[in-house]
Each structure stands twice: as C-alpha cells, then as structure tokens.
Motif scaffolding. Structure first.
Motif, mmCIF file in Angstrom:
data_model
loop_
_atom_site.group_PDB
_atom_site.id
_atom_site.type_symbol
_atom_site.label_atom_id
_atom_site.label_comp_id
_atom_site.label_asym_id
_atom_site.label_seq_id
_atom_site.Cartn_x
_atom_site.Cartn_y
_atom_site.Cartn_z
ATOM 1 N N GLU A 1 -3.616 -9.670 -1.102
ATOM 2 C CA GLU A 1 -4.900 -9.094 -1.499
ATOM 3 C C GLU A 1 -5.928 -10.189 -1.782
ATOM 4 O O GLU A 1 -7.039 -10.142 -1.300
ATOM 5 C CB GLU A 1 -4.691 -8.226 -2.740
ATOM 6 N N LYS B 1 0.861 -1.185 0.000
ATOM 7 C CA LYS B 1 0.000 0.000 0.000
ATOM 8 C C LYS B 1 0.898 1.235 0.000
ATOM 9 O O LYS B 1 1.751 1.375 0.854
ATOM 10 C CB LYS B 1 -0.893 0.003 1.246
ATOM 11 N N ASP C 1 1.272 -10.548 -8.890
ATOM 12 C CA ASP C 1 -0.011 -10.345 -9.542
ATOM 13 C C ASP C 1 -0.472 -11.626 -10.226
ATOM 14 O O ASP C 1 0.071 -12.011 -11.253
ATOM 15 C CB ASP C 1 0.134 -9.194 -10.564
ATOM 16 N N LEU D 1 3.404 0.888 -9.967
ATOM 17 C CA LEU D 1 2.285 1.736 -9.569
ATOM 18 C C LEU D 1 1.405 2.020 -10.768
ATOM 19 O O LEU D 1 0.212 2.237 -10.652
ATOM 20 C CB LEU D 1 2.811 3.071 -9.037
ATOM 21 N N ASP D 2 2.040 2.051 -11.919
ATOM 22 C CA ASP D 2 1.335 2.398 -13.137
ATOM 23 C C ASP D 2 1.814 1.481 -14.261
ATOM 24 O O ASP D 2 2.495 1.927 -15.174
ATOM 25 C CB ASP D 2 1.620 3.878 -13.458
ATOM 26 N N LYS E 1 1.014 5.662 -0.767
ATOM 27 C CA LYS E 1 0.164 6.842 -0.784
ATOM 28 C C LYS E 1 -0.578 6.941 -2.109
ATOM 29 O O LYS E 1 -1.743 7.297 -2.176
ATOM 30 C CB LYS E 1 1.018 8.100 -0.600
ATOM 31 N N SER E 2 0.150 6.622 -3.170
ATOM 32 C CA SER E 2 -0.408 6.830 -4.499
ATOM 33 C C SER E 2 -1.152 5.612 -5.039
ATOM 34 O O SER E 2 -1.525 5.587 -6.197
ATOM 35 C CB SER E 2 0.720 7.221 -5.444
ATOM 36 N N GLY E 3 -1.363 4.601 -4.214
ATOM 37 C CA GLY E 3 -2.117 3.461 -4.694
ATOM 38 C C GLY E 3 -1.527 2.152 -4.244
ATOM 39 O O GLY E 3 -0.602 2.108 -3.429
ATOM 40 N N PHE E 4 -2.073 1.057 -4.776
ATOM 41 C CA PHE E 4 -1.613 -0.267 -4.401
ATOM 42 C C PHE E 4 -0.648 -0.804 -5.457
ATOM 43 O O PHE E 4 -0.961 -0.813 -6.646
ATOM 44 C CB PHE E 4 -2.823 -1.202 -4.262
ATOM 45 N N VAL E 5 0.554 -1.193 -5.043
ATOM 46 C CA VAL E 5 1.525 -1.735 -5.986
ATOM 47 C C VAL E 5 1.373 -3.258 -6.028
ATOM 48 O O VAL E 5 1.588 -3.938 -5.029
ATOM 49 C CB VAL E 5 2.966 -1.392 -5.540
ATOM 50 N N HIS E 6 0.997 -3.766 -7.175
ATOM 51 C CA HIS E 6 0.826 -5.211 -7.307
ATOM 52 C C HIS E 6 2.168 -5.872 -7.575
ATOM 53 O O HIS E 6 2.545 -6.093 -8.715
ATOM 54 C CB HIS E 6 -0.155 -5.536 -8.440
#
Lengths: 331, 323
Positions: free
Chosen positions: A73, A23, A33, A285-286, A25-30
């Motif tokens: 998750e 987790k 996966d 993150l992206d 700040k900018s989102g959930f890093v998978h």
C-alpha cells in the motif's frame, strides 16, 4: 527509525514505513503495518511472531511475490539504492533470485515432485542467466556440495530424499546465483531437532563463507535468540520490539516479548510454572483500538486502549513500542 | 501392592512392506519395548520422527496390534483379540489426544455433537439434560467458557488452540485412567502451547489420571513429566527420572538431542554437533546398536552386538556398551 551507527556500512536493505496487506470483500487487511528496519551487509535479522502476525507477508512483500489479492500500500523497500516497492515487474525479475532469494517454509511442497532435483537446480540458473547446459550443471553440483549432498543425488526425485535433505536442496537453490540476501521463511519448522540443528549450523557456516545477509522468520523465539544478531518481534502486523538478540533476551521490555519468552520451557535451570499468553491475536480486519496487544496484555493501562505507542529507542540498539516504557530511558 | 497401571514387556511392532510378495520385508517400527507406568505418573517419550514413539502410543491404544510381546493394563494382560464389550471397556479407560487438532474433529458435527458421543457410546449418561450438563462442565474445565458460546460451533469456527481444547475435553469426558497424548502441542501457536500444557497438568491432577506424553521437545518433556524415555529407531535407549535424563544423561543419543535443542541461555557457548546423519532405515536396521552409525564413541562391539538395558542409578537405565 532504528539507528545503526554501530555499523558504518550502509544497510543493504532498508524497510521504511512499509504497509502491505490483502484486499478482502469486507475491507483491507493490514497484515504488515508501518514496518521499518535496516539490515546491514552480512547481518542476520530474525523476525518472530505467531501465525497471522504478518511475518510471511513481509517476506513476500520484499520478494514482490504477494498474491493477486495482496499489495504494497505504501512505504519503501530500499535495496542497493532502489525501491523494490516501485520497481516494474520485469525489473524485479532481474533482482529476484539473483540478488534476493528465498527458502520457503515447506520444502516438501516447494519442490516439483516430477522433476529431479538436478533439473530443478539447473532450471533456476537458466531462468536468470545466459549459461550453457554444462555450466548450469556444474553450478548445480557445486551448490549441492555446499550443502553436503553428494553428486549422485543429482538425478534423485524429491520423494527419494529425507525432509532434511529436501530442505538443504532448497537452501542450495536459494544460493545458486550467489545472492546478497536470503529470506528464510520457517526453514526448519517441519524438521526434527537434530536435523534442524545441522541445517542451522550449515546456514551459519555458509553465511560466514559467502557473506550473504539473512532474514530468518520463525515462531520459535528460543532458536532465534540463539542464531540472530538482530531480532524483530512482530505482533498483529507491527514490530513491537526490535534490538540486538542479546538485549532482547536479557532485558525483554514488551509484555508480548516477555510472554513469548515464557512460552518455551527451558532445558536448564529450575522448573517453574510458566504462563504463556492468554487469548488469541486480533482480527486484522477490525484491529482493536490503541495498542493491538492491549486486549491480551496483563499490564494494559487505559491509555493503551486509546492510542498506539510508537517504537522508541531504549538504550543502544534496542527499541520498543509500549506505553509502559514511554519516557523511561533504560530498563 | 503393585502400583503400576501399565506394563509393556518386550513389545514389538513390525509392519510388512510389499506384503503381497513372498518373503516380504518388515519395517521394525517398535522393537522389544519394555516399560512400566505408575498410577498418576507422567511419562514422556522423546525421540525424532521415525523413532517409534507414535507407534508405541498406537499399540497401547489398540489402534495397532503388537507383533509380539505383552501389554498389561491394571494387572490384566490385554489380549490381542478382545470381545466388543472388553474393547469398549478398555477404551473408556485409555483415551488418546492426537497431534493434529484439525484432523481429529469431525468437521460436520458441532462441538456438542462431538462431545456427546463419548457419553452415549460409553453409556455414561443417557438423559439429554445429564449429557448437556456434563458437556458444559468439561468445556468449562478446558477453559472454553462460557460453554454455551462453543457448543453450537463447528470445528472450522474454532482456532487451533480451541480445537485442541475440544480434543482434550473429549479425552477427559469419559473419566479415563490413562491418557496417551501424541505431540498435543506441536501444531499449535507458540502462545497457546504453555496454556495447553498447564491445562493438561491441571486436569491430570484433578482427575488423577496417568499420562504418556509423546514429544520431540526435550524441554517440554522435562516440564511435563516425572520420567522420560528416549527412543531411537524403534528402541528405548535411555529411561529415567526427568531431571536425571536432562542433567545426567548417559546415552550419546540423549546427549545429541540435548545439544541440538534450542536453548538461548547457552547461546554462543554452544558446542558444535559432533554427529549428523539421519535415523537409519527401519527395514534393514543396522546390526548391533542402532545408533552406532551416528555415534561418535562407537567401537567394534557396537556394530556386532545389541547392548542390553543396564541400570546405572536408581530408576535410571541405559542401553549402551559404554556402561
């Protein structure tokens, strides 16, 4: 799902659609996966990939040792019929180190510098079982003998041992409670080639004698091909290719696997200019749309940038997630 | 006409331990090292940690001063005490690439700030515009394109591979004659390794520099170099053309390194290692051949006398009594 019909025994560890990450700040890093694999009893699974591909996160997820900001998750980790992902902390404590143990990446930092190795080994026994001081002591001497460290080293402190010896102490500690599965996270990375080789030989010898299974994590594919039964290649949190070490080495299918294979100059045979892989792994993150390897892939097609290929079976004990091989049966 | 750019003759480096006490002991990090390097050649030094390969590079780079022996560069002996001007001139010709790309760059300076230093220190360019052009040029050469995307960045904003490229750019910026590369790829991610190695080979060709490439990876040494030196416990054990060291290695230690190296092609046919053990203490190195305590072929003489380097083939020398 990868079929394991070659082995009629049920696997001791099954990872099913595991998703784990951090987790931020900018989102959930998978970081992990949708990872699935089976490990049979006594098997040797090698996991290869670059830094940041999620291989260590996968190991820590199985051990349930993820940091506070990380979590599993979804998905299942079935070990001896129980789902480790859903176990309560106190139940997991009974499994950790007793059934599943781990050899950490850097032995230099994993050992406590102010305790003798004997104390650390007996501590490990006391923490997980009700034994007397002398039983624990005997057990510690016994495992040290397994890894060829003489018993007069019992009272030595970590700084008095060489790197190779410290790593062998770590292996001894992982084996002290006779686990069914040992996870090794880059156990030989910081070591010299000759020491690395002796450690690998020791691991194989002990595995044959004691019958535990191994998950071996490293970025050194050339080493992994040699020592594993089964290989999983991870890229940006996903398994991109999976299969027997032989199949992967002789017929690598995924462009990433091929790139990794080309990243190690060979000791034998002709010298040719080798390529390696251009670019760097994506920011998780992206992650890029479609196949996560597509921005670096020399053979990327337009479909690769739109959707993610699923892991498909290609021949016996070999699967790959790549559109180049979609619908093609054999290489 | 002598074509050697560098010549080391019986160079030793001993570090004192407990130097405050009288009769203190020494770490024999480097003992009686002799070799030459031809102009434009790549020479690899291979060995385990503690074999003295980094000490050798550091002595050549004058980070350490040798205890004894002589280093000759471009036909002139390098004296232990140089004037500041000579020192500067020497360092313009001999540059080093370090192992740790994270530690070798000043974290408080931008890439531009890091790369303009060599130009200013060595007075290669003084006008702002010239320096800037040279920086752009060298960044392009090491594959950090477009340069303006990198000049303003700080080291922490770069990946390991990019940082090592900045290191390499800095070493090549002053147009050196000799580059000492100390395990430049060992801390990089696998996928970066080959591109860094290829880039160094390309720059070596285009700039016409000589290279000393230090590594523990025998296969990488073969890929990079013309000749290979195998070091053990501070001494040279075998030296020869790369292909001969790999295919016709003679010294038992070279053979040990070869069997230990991962090599999937050999796979299951692999022989078990015939020897284990660690590098000996360099404070009290063993008498005789330093490898004899681990050597499967050691005989009585090996523990008594140090073998000398013997020629076994064209350019191929080995330090072993078996020959």
């Amino acid at each position: 799902m990868i079929s394991m019909d070659k082995y009629d025994v049920t696997p001791i560890l099954q990872c099913k659609k595991l998703v784990a990450g951090y987790k931020m700040k900018s989102g959930f890093v998978h970081a992990v996966d949708d990872v699935s694999f089976d490990l049979e009893k006594g098997g040797f699974l090698g996991i290869a990939g670059e830094s940041g591909c999620g291989k260590s996160t996968l190991a820590f997820a199985i051990m349930r040792l993820l940091k506070d900001n990380a979590k599993i998750e979804s998905g299942e980790i079935i070990f001896k019929g129980r789902d480790l992902a859903r176990l309560k902390d106190n139940e997991m404590k009974k499994i950790r180190w007793v059934d599943i143990s781990m050899v950490f990446q850097s032995a230099m930092n994993a050992l406590n510098p102010v305790l003798s190795i004997g104390e650390q080994l007996t501590d490990a026994v006391h923490a997980h079982s009700e034994v007397t001081q002398s039983e624990a002591h005997d057990k510690a001497i016994e495992v040290l003998k397994l890894v060829d460290i003489s018993q007069d080293r019992f009272n030595s402190y970590p700084h008095q041992l060489s790197g190779g010896m410290k790593q062998r102490v770590m292996i001894a500690m992982a084996l002290i409670l006779n686990p069914t599965l040992v996870i090794m996270d880059e156990p030989t990375t910081a070591l010299d080639v000759v020491v690395q080789r002796t450690i690998i030989e020791k691991i194989q010898e002990l595995r044959n004698a004691l019958g535990f299974s191994v998950i071996f994590i490293t970025h050194d594919l050339s080493l992994l091909v040699e020592i594993s039964d089964t290989l999983a290649i991870m890229y940006a949190g996903k398994i991109v290719e999976y299969g027997s070490a032989e199949a992967l080495f002789n017929h690598p299918l995924h462009p990433y696997t091929i790139g990794l294979m080309n990243s190690f100059p060979s000791l034998t045979g002709k010298i040719s200019r080798m390529g390696g892989i251009e670019g760097k792994p994506p920011n998780l993150l992206d992650p890029p749309e479609g196949c996560r390897f597509s921005p670096r892939c020399p053979q990327a097609m337009s479909i690769c940038r739109k959707s993610y290929p699923s892991l498909e079976n290609k021949g016996e004990n070999h699967s790959v997630a790549c559109f180049l091989h979609e619908g093609v049966d054999k290489p | 006409m002598n074509n050697d750019i560098l010549l080391l003759e019986r160079v030793s480096k001993h570090f004192p331990v407990n130097s405050l006490r009288r009769g203190g002991k020494f770490v024999h990090a480097m003992d009686e090292i002799s070799f030459s390097l031809k102009r434009g050649e790549v020479l690899a030094i291979v060995g385990e940690s503690g074999s003295g390969k980094t000490t050798t590079a550091n002595v050549i780079a004058r980070i350490y001063k040798q205890t004894s022996g002589s280093v000759t560069f471009e036909g002139r002996e390098i004296s232990k005490n140089m004037s500041r001007e000579d020192e500067l001139r020497y360092h313009k010709k001999v540059q080093m690439i370090f192992q740790d790309p994270f530690g070798a760059l000043n974290p408080t300076r931008t890439v531009e700030g890091i790369l303009e230093r060599p130009f200013l220190i060595h007075k290669i360019a003084s006008k702002r515009k010239d320096v800037k052009d040279r920086i752009d040029e060298i960044l392009t050469q090491v594959g950090l394109e477009p340069p303006e995307q990198f000049t303003r960045k700080f080291p922490h904003e770069l990946s390991g591979g990019q940082r090592q490229r900045v290191n390499i750019a800095r070493a090549f910026a002053v147009e050196p004659e000799l580059i000492l590369a100390d395990e430049p790829t060992s801390m990089l991610d696998v996928s970066n390794r080959m591109s860094i190695m290829n880039m160094m080979l390309y720059l070596k060709e285009s700039h016409g520099v000589s290279f000393i490439y230090i590594t523990h990876d025998l296969a990488g040494a073969r890929y990079m170099s013309d000749r290979i030196i195998v070091m053990y416990a501070g001494m040279i054990m075998e030296i020869g053309p790369a292909e001969k060291i790999i295919n016709d290695s003679f010294h038992p230690y070279t053979k040990l390194l070869k069997t230990a190296a991962p090599s999937p092609e050999i796979g299951l046919k692999r022989k078990k290692l015939i020897t284990g053990g660690d590098i000996p203490s360099l404070i009290d190195p063993p008498d005789g051949c330093r490898f004899h305590p681990r050597c499967p072929f050691a005989s009585d003489i090996c523990s008594l006398e140090m073998p000398v380097m013997k020629k076994i083939d064209e350019d191929h020398y080995v330090r072993c009594f078996l020959r």
